[in-house]
Scaffold this motif. Sequence first.
Motif, PDB file in Angstrom:
ATOM      1  N   ASP A  93       0.821  -1.211   0.000  1.00 14.15           N
ATOM      2  CA  ASP A  93       0.000   0.000   0.000  1.00 14.15           C
ATOM      3  C   ASP A  93       0.855   1.261   0.000  1.00 14.15           C
ATOM      4  OD1 ASP A  93      -2.344  -1.459  -0.055  1.00 14.15           O
ATOM      5  OD2 ASP A  93      -2.604  -1.427   2.134  1.00 14.15           O
ATOM      6  N   VAL A  96       1.781   2.129  -3.470  1.00 10.59           N
ATOM      7  CA  VAL A  96       0.632   2.679  -4.195  1.00 10.59           C
ATOM      8  C   VAL A  96       0.463   4.156  -3.839  1.00 10.59           C
ATOM      9  CG1 VAL A  96      -1.881   2.579  -4.484  1.00 10.59           C
ATOM     10  CG2 VAL A  96      -0.547   0.460  -4.355  1.00 10.59           C
ATOM     11  N   GLU A  97       0.533   4.472  -2.533  1.00  8.26           N
ATOM     12  CA  GLU A  97       0.383   5.856  -2.088  1.00  8.26           C
ATOM     13  C   GLU A  97       1.487   6.741  -2.658  1.00  8.26           C
ATOM     14  OE1 GLU A  97       0.090   5.972   2.188  1.00  8.26           O
ATOM     15  OE2 GLU A  97      -1.407   4.377   2.191  1.00  8.26           O
ATOM     16  N   GLU A 107      -5.367   6.272  -6.267  1.00 14.47           N
ATOM     17  CA  GLU A 107      -4.659   5.067  -5.831  1.00 14.47           C
ATOM     18  C   GLU A 107      -4.965   3.886  -6.747  1.00 14.47           C
ATOM     19  OE1 GLU A 107      -4.928   4.200  -1.662  1.00 14.47           O
ATOM     20  OE2 GLU A 107      -4.065   6.134  -1.104  1.00 14.47           O
ATOM     21  N   ASP A 108      -6.184   3.828  -7.300  1.00 19.32           N
ATOM     22  CA  ASP A 108      -6.529   2.749  -8.227  1.00 19.32           C
ATOM     23  C   ASP A 108      -5.665   2.810  -9.485  1.00 19.32           C
ATOM     24  OD1 ASP A 108      -8.455   1.678  -6.546  1.00 19.32           O
ATOM     25  OD2 ASP A 108     -10.105   2.803  -7.470  1.00 19.32           O
ATOM     26  N   ARG A 111      -2.112   1.778  -8.498  1.00 19.42           N
ATOM     27  CA  ARG A 111      -1.997   0.318  -8.320  1.00 19.42           C
ATOM     28  C   ARG A 111      -1.948  -0.377  -9.685  1.00 19.42           C
ATOM     29  NH1 ARG A 111      -2.340  -2.811  -4.153  1.00 19.42           N
ATOM     30  NH2 ARG A 111      -3.339  -1.261  -2.816  1.00 19.42           N
TER      31      ARG A 111
END
Length: 129
Positions: A93, A96-97, A107-108, A111
């Motif tokens: 995570d 991703v951030e 974030e989607d 990712r």
Amino acid sequence: MFGGGGGLNPRKMEQMMKQMGIDVEDVDAEEVIIRTDEYDLVFDDAEVTKMDARGQETYQIIGSPEQVESGAAGGDAGTDADAGAEAEPEIPDGDVELVATRAGVSEDEARAALEENDGDLAAAVETLE
């Protein structure tokens, strides 16, 4: 790297490497596995040294590997993890951030870019910019 030291004492060698911006540290590794398409090389009790030269990390492995059938190394946990890793890489995570913030995207989207680039942060940001 320096051809066997050529008579330099280890302390002098370490000082020279620091001056060149090279940090060296020992890694307390229990096992090292190198996977190829045909077989795995398994190093038990290997000596591993990590060198960081201005952001470029290099690992040196000293030991005698055992050659085993591809995918057979690592016991039950290794084979289960391999099956899941091939299906979809685990993206932390935090990564991703970081990509979302750096590229200014959701974030989607971050990712998806990380998955597309096998978790490579720089490549994901470059894709999104």
